[in-house]
Design an enzyme around this catalytic site. Structure first.
Site, PDB file in Angstrom:
ATOM      1  N   ASN A   1       9.489  22.343 -43.266  1.00  7.18           N
ATOM      2  CA  ASN A   1       9.375  21.316 -44.303  1.00  7.18           C
ATOM      3  C   ASN A   1       9.624  19.965 -43.635  1.00  7.18           C
ATOM      4  O   ASN A   1      10.750  19.626 -43.304  1.00  7.18           O
ATOM      5  CB  ASN A   1      10.415  21.603 -45.385  1.00  7.18           C
ATOM      6  CG  ASN A   1      10.300  20.651 -46.560  1.00  7.18           C
ATOM      7  OD1 ASN A   1       9.481  19.719 -46.549  1.00  7.18           O
ATOM      8  ND2 ASN A   1      11.116  20.866 -47.566  1.00  7.18           N
TER       9      ASN A   1
ATOM     10  N   ARG B   1       5.361  23.612 -45.538  1.00  5.04           N
ATOM     11  CA  ARG B   1       5.426  23.194 -46.927  1.00  5.04           C
ATOM     12  C   ARG B   1       4.670  21.882 -47.047  1.00  5.04           C
ATOM     13  O   ARG B   1       4.954  20.925 -46.319  1.00  5.04           O
ATOM     14  CB  ARG B   1       6.882  22.999 -47.341  1.00  5.04           C
ATOM     15  CG  ARG B   1       6.977  22.574 -48.768  1.00  5.04           C
ATOM     16  CD  ARG B   1       8.386  22.408 -49.222  1.00  5.04           C
ATOM     17  NE  ARG B   1       8.356  21.989 -50.619  1.00  5.04           N
ATOM     18  CZ  ARG B   1       9.432  21.751 -51.335  1.00  5.04           C
ATOM     19  NH1 ARG B   1      10.620  21.900 -50.793  1.00  5.04           N
ATOM     20  NH2 ARG B   1       9.332  21.382 -52.591  1.00  5.04           N
TER      21      ARG B   1
ATOM     22  N   HIS C   1       6.895  21.892 -57.291  1.00  4.64           N
ATOM     23  CA  HIS C   1       7.798  23.060 -57.228  1.00  4.64           C
ATOM     24  C   HIS C   1       7.041  24.382 -57.378  1.00  4.64           C
ATOM     25  O   HIS C   1       7.638  25.402 -57.733  1.00  4.64           O
ATOM     26  CB  HIS C   1       8.864  23.027 -58.353  1.00  4.64           C
ATOM     27  CG  HIS C   1       9.913  21.978 -58.183  1.00  4.64           C
ATOM     28  ND1 HIS C   1      10.475  21.323 -59.244  1.00  4.64           N
ATOM     29  CD2 HIS C   1      10.514  21.480 -57.085  1.00  4.64           C
ATOM     30  CE1 HIS C   1      11.376  20.457 -58.821  1.00  4.64           C
ATOM     31  NE2 HIS C   1      11.414  20.528 -57.496  1.00  4.64           N
TER      32      HIS C   1
ATOM     33  N   ARG D   1      15.777  10.628 -61.109  1.00  2.00           N
ATOM     34  CA  ARG D   1      14.500  10.267 -61.758  1.00  2.00           C
ATOM     35  C   ARG D   1      14.647  10.313 -63.271  1.00  2.00           C
ATOM     36  O   ARG D   1      15.335  11.189 -63.804  1.00  2.00           O
ATOM     37  CB  ARG D   1      13.396  11.237 -61.337  1.00  2.00           C
ATOM     38  CG  ARG D   1      13.032  11.140 -59.877  1.00  2.00           C
ATOM     39  CD  ARG D   1      11.876  12.096 -59.543  1.00  2.00           C
ATOM     40  NE  ARG D   1      11.903  12.412 -58.127  1.00  2.00           N
ATOM     41  CZ  ARG D   1      11.749  13.621 -57.623  1.00  2.00           C
ATOM     42  NH1 ARG D   1      11.513  14.652 -58.406  1.00  2.00           N
ATOM     43  NH2 ARG D   1      11.810  13.816 -56.319  1.00  2.00           N
TER      44      ARG D   1
ATOM     45  N   GLU E   1      12.144  29.334 -51.392  1.00  2.00           N
ATOM     46  CA  GLU E   1      10.831  28.794 -51.048  1.00  2.00           C
ATOM     47  C   GLU E   1      10.419  29.193 -49.631  1.00  2.00           C
ATOM     48  O   GLU E   1       9.240  29.418 -49.368  1.00  2.00           O
ATOM     49  CB  GLU E   1      10.833  27.274 -51.219  1.00  2.00           C
ATOM     50  CG  GLU E   1      10.885  26.901 -52.696  1.00  2.00           C
ATOM     51  CD  GLU E   1      11.282  25.467 -52.969  1.00  2.00           C
ATOM     52  OE1 GLU E   1      10.428  24.699 -53.392  1.00  2.00           O
ATOM     53  OE2 GLU E   1      12.463  25.132 -52.775  1.00  2.00           O
TER      54      GLU E   1
END
Ligand code: ADP
Length: 394
Positions: A8, A89, A178, A239, A382
């Site tokens: 990632n 990713r 996601h 956020r 993940e």
């Protein structure tokens, strides 16, 4: 046995995990941080122990070289050829990529063409991919996309009610993120229930710093709360989630700020942090809330309310969910927050069992036997999903 590297890459960091497949066992993991800054930091787990060193790592190419050398130095691999494939990713696959793919020249070119859809993340992802391809030219590099799982959303779910030209000519639509996590949870739930993936209807609440809810019908994503960017949906660590877009223009006038500055408020100074004025971290807010801090409590309440709005709507959209799943940092660990969300879903017949809910980071049913919808905690993974998809494409 194969060793697969799950990567990632961010703008100044590169996270990696080496997995033994098909056993899905983690061999090692680590992170290169502050790439291109004065003092870069490399850390790796060797036999469960974290080894950290500060060194100079000017760019992603150096980061990849150092990380591979360290694997040899720490006797984790004997040679580079032991790595059978690298799964990357990738934040965005645009509207053309609906599953993991081998990253050949054509795919890379396509991704370069859509960088504007996710400039902060896709650029660094591509830099990481190219750096790895250069050092490991003889293995397959696979892209695993945050948006791919949501490409099954129907038009009615992904289209915004704005001039159609925005979609047709400028790719403005809901993409969702996601996806790798939502897909992992869907597969895991099917496996746990001994069902085929196509037979499961779920509502997945991935609640970490970033957070999104996903409606899964017949094993496929049919709606999700994040949109064109990861800003849409529920309030998160920093956020805002959904707000009236008219607030942007109004606050620009009031605060005499540019669009960019207001967007920065919405991405980095809102959510838990904005409402509480204290922290973006759920642990801090739960603690402060318990000792009477009103704004900390409010930050959690506002998020929980919005999460239950989505869950109720998605329960309708999937035609009645088999289960609601909590995952990611908060979903897996925040007992108080899960109980609060559960209590706001009583009209759906959801009932959380306090004793079962008293758990962290484990796979477990937390609803009572009377609950009309089962509620589970399932830790996400993940990296395993990335390694699985990479293996499948080798
Ligand atoms: P991301 O991957 O999006 O950066 P994570 O999935 O790691 O985020 O989630 C981070 C969040 O999980 C933080 O708000 C953190 O406080 C929360 N979290 C982790 N452990 C706990 C815990 N024991 N109790 C409450 N919240 C927790």
């Amino acid at each position: 046995m194969s060793k697969i590297m799950a990567v990632n890459a961010g703008s100044s960091s590169l996270k990696f995990q080496l997995l033994k497949m098909p056993e899905e066992k983690m061999i090692t993991s680590g992170i290169v941080e502050r790439i291109g800054m004065k003092k870069s930091v490399f850390s790796i787990k060797v036999n469960g122990e974290k080894i950290e060193e500060t060194t100079s790592i000017p760019n992603h190419g150096n980061a990849v070289n150092i990380l591979l050398q360290k694997l040899i130095e720490h006797n984790i691999i004997e040679g580079y050829d032991e790595i059978a494939g690298v799964g990357h990713r990738v934040v965005h696959g645009g509207d053309k990529i609906s599953e993991s793919v081998v990253l050949d020249e054509e795919k890379i070119e396509y991704l370069e063409g859509i960088i504007d859809l996710a400039p902060l993340h896709l650029g660094p992802n591509l830099t990481g991919i190219k750096a790895f391809q250069k050092v490991l030219p003889n293995v397959k590099h696979v892209g695993v996309f945050d948006t791919a799982f949501h490409q099954t959303m129907p038009e009615e779910a992904y289209l915004y009610a704005v001039p159609y030209d925005w979609f047709a000519n400028h790719k403005v639509r809901k993409y969702g993120f996601h996806g790798t996590s939502h897909k992992f949870i869907t597969q895991r739930y099917a496996e746990m229930m001994n069902k085929e993936v196509k037979d499961v209807n779920l509502i997945i609440a991935h609640i970490g710093n970033g957070a999104s809810i996903c409606a899964v019908k017949n094993g496929k994503s049919i709606d999700t709360s994040m949109g064109f960017t990861p800003l849409e949906g529920i309030p998160m660590g920093t956020r805002s989630g959904n707000i009236d877009p008219a607030v942007v223009e109004y606050m620009m006038k009031v605060k005499k700020k540019s669009v960019k500055e207001i967007m920065n408020y919405l991405n980095k100074q809102s959510g838990y942090l904005g409402v509480s004025g204290l922290s973006s971290d759920s642990r801090d807010l739960v603690a402060a809330s318990k000792s009477g801090n009103h704004q900390a409590k409010l930050a959690i309440d506002v998020q929980a309310k919005r999460i239950t709005d989505y869950i109720a709507a998605y329960n309708n959209y999937v035609g009645g969910a088999d289960a609601i799943i909590f995952t990611a940092g908060i979903g897996e660990n925040a007992i108080y927050t899960r109980a609060l969300i559960g209590s706001k879903l009583s009209s759906l017949g959801v009932e959380i069992d306090d004793e079962r809910n008293d758990c962290r980071g484990v796979e477990k049913k937390i609803s009572s036997d009377k609950s009309k919808i089962d509620v589970y905690v399932i830790p996400t993974n993940e990296e395993v999903m990335i390694a699985r998809d990479t293996m499948a494409l080798l």
